[in-house]
Enzyme design. Sequence first.
Site, mmCIF file in Angstrom:
data_model
loop_
_atom_site.group_PDB
_atom_site.id
_atom_site.type_symbol
_atom_site.label_atom_id
_atom_site.label_comp_id
_atom_site.label_asym_id
_atom_site.label_seq_id
_atom_site.Cartn_x
_atom_site.Cartn_y
_atom_site.Cartn_z
ATOM 1 N N ASN A 11 0.867 -1.183 0.000
ATOM 2 C CA ASN A 11 0.000 0.000 0.000
ATOM 3 C C ASN A 11 0.900 1.228 0.000
ATOM 4 O O ASN A 11 1.496 1.554 1.022
ATOM 5 C CB ASN A 11 -0.899 -0.020 1.244
ATOM 6 C CG ASN A 11 -1.706 1.267 1.369
ATOM 7 O OD1 ASN A 11 -1.854 2.009 0.395
ATOM 8 N ND2 ASN A 11 -2.217 1.541 2.559
ATOM 9 N N LYS A 13 0.012 4.275 -0.307
ATOM 10 C CA LYS A 13 -0.668 5.467 0.220
ATOM 11 C C LYS A 13 -0.467 6.643 -0.746
ATOM 12 O O LYS A 13 -0.435 6.428 -1.952
ATOM 13 C CB LYS A 13 -0.173 5.800 1.627
ATOM 14 C CG LYS A 13 -0.077 4.575 2.521
ATOM 15 C CD LYS A 13 0.194 4.920 3.945
ATOM 16 C CE LYS A 13 0.549 3.677 4.717
ATOM 17 N NZ LYS A 13 0.168 3.736 6.101
ATOM 18 N N HIS A 97 -9.427 0.652 4.905
ATOM 19 C CA HIS A 97 -8.109 0.930 5.487
ATOM 20 C C HIS A 97 -8.277 1.887 6.670
ATOM 21 O O HIS A 97 -9.126 2.780 6.639
ATOM 22 C CB HIS A 97 -7.174 1.527 4.435
ATOM 23 C CG HIS A 97 -5.768 1.618 4.932
ATOM 24 N ND1 HIS A 97 -5.324 2.671 5.698
ATOM 25 C CD2 HIS A 97 -4.719 0.776 4.811
ATOM 26 C CE1 HIS A 97 -4.051 2.466 6.018
ATOM 27 N NE2 HIS A 97 -3.661 1.327 5.491
ATOM 28 N N GLU A 99 -6.739 4.421 7.613
ATOM 29 C CA GLU A 99 -6.676 5.856 7.306
ATOM 30 C C GLU A 99 -7.994 6.331 6.687
ATOM 31 O O GLU A 99 -8.411 7.475 6.887
ATOM 32 C CB GLU A 99 -5.466 6.144 6.407
ATOM 33 C CG GLU A 99 -4.174 6.064 7.207
ATOM 34 C CD GLU A 99 -2.969 5.548 6.451
ATOM 35 O OE1 GLU A 99 -2.940 5.631 5.210
ATOM 36 O OE2 GLU A 99 -2.047 5.026 7.120
ATOM 37 N N GLU A 169 -4.924 -5.161 10.535
ATOM 38 C CA GLU A 169 -3.975 -4.049 10.662
ATOM 39 C C GLU A 169 -4.300 -3.265 11.930
ATOM 40 O O GLU A 169 -5.136 -2.349 11.890
ATOM 41 C CB GLU A 169 -4.086 -3.137 9.449
ATOM 42 C CG GLU A 169 -3.775 -3.812 8.131
ATOM 43 C CD GLU A 169 -3.254 -2.819 7.116
ATOM 44 O OE1 GLU A 169 -2.101 -2.962 6.710
ATOM 45 O OE2 GLU A 169 -3.980 -1.877 6.768
ATOM 46 N N GLY A 175 2.237 2.548 10.390
ATOM 47 C CA GLY A 175 3.082 3.722 10.199
ATOM 48 C C GLY A 175 3.761 4.202 11.470
ATOM 49 O O GLY A 175 4.326 5.293 11.498
ATOM 50 N N SER A 215 3.653 -1.813 10.117
ATOM 51 C CA SER A 215 5.098 -1.635 10.343
ATOM 52 C C SER A 215 5.931 -2.880 10.049
ATOM 53 O O SER A 215 6.979 -3.080 10.670
ATOM 54 C CB SER A 215 5.359 -1.136 11.767
ATOM 55 O OG SER A 215 4.817 0.156 11.933
HETATM 56 C C1 PEP Z 1 -0.660 0.180 5.724
HETATM 57 O O1 PEP Z 1 -0.775 1.356 5.426
HETATM 58 O O2 PEP Z 1 -1.526 -0.639 5.363
HETATM 59 C C2 PEP Z 1 0.500 -0.233 6.524
HETATM 60 C C3 PEP Z 1 0.526 -1.440 7.015
HETATM 61 O O3 PEP Z 1 1.469 0.704 6.703
HETATM 62 P P1 PEP Z 1 2.918 0.491 7.421
HETATM 63 O O4 PEP Z 1 3.485 -0.782 6.899
HETATM 64 O O5 PEP Z 1 3.703 1.681 7.032
HETATM 65 O O6 PEP Z 1 2.650 0.397 8.888
#
Ligand code: PEP
Length: 260
Positions: A11, A13, A97, A99, A169, A175, A215
């Site tokens: 992803n 973003k 997601h 966000e 997630e 993030g 992460s």
């Molecule tokens: C995501 O945005 O789905 C995600 C897992 O981001 P990150 O790996 O940066 O935590």
Amino acid sequence: MSDRRPIIAANWKMNKTPQEGVKFAEQLTTKALNLGRVDFILAPSATGLFHIHGALRDSAIELAGQNMHFAERGAYTGENSAAMLVASGCQWVLIGHSERRHVFHESDEDIRKKIPAALSAGLKVIHCIGERLEEREKGRTREILQHQISNDLADLSGFPADKLIIAYEPVWAIGTGVVATPEQAGEAHAQIREIVGQLFPGPSGEQVKILYGGSVKSDSAAALIRIPGIDGFLIGGASLDVDEYCNIAEIAATEVLDNR
Ligand code: PEP
């Protein structure tokens, strides 16, 4: 997509111009020839999809939208429909997601409408769920996962296990650099499988793939993918670098196909 191969989804973003995305896709297709043991899915921003699709054309790497509107068309400035994602080369779309839920305040109702709209347009769905830190600290993780799954999938007539992936997630891990421990992720994945199995009894509930996201980097990938309920990763920050993304994929393939 084959059964045991790990799914390594990226992803991006709001990162990478279409040109940068094409360059990444070209590098990945060369590397992926040697990494044919995982299923890759890239989710670039909407502006890059069509061009990146062109760069991926001769590969098995699949493309996902990061979001879509549930309506087929109309006065929704700034939005993209499922049909537009399909026409831009997508096989997949991310729905729910964190966000979208927490930064853009997408409602339960929005998410519930998007999933059947995506499936009817021919897209497969990566359905993202996860609890916030305060919810985990209050012992509400299972309740939140139960709510998100039962709300978001409420308008499906059956459970299309081959067209739907769930991505666990935890919001506190996205993030932040704080990755869930294998125990925390394993427990949540087991709960998700149980919840899905109760809501959609039968083989399709048992077969659904569940990814971990939050992460993930090459130094945390091996311990996480060793957990039997984790079928792959949804990766944000670490997917922006093609070498790191491929390292994670290679680690996942080695652990799952050679050692598990
Ligand atoms: C995501 O945005 O789905 C995600 C897992 O981001 P990150 O790996 O940066 O935590």
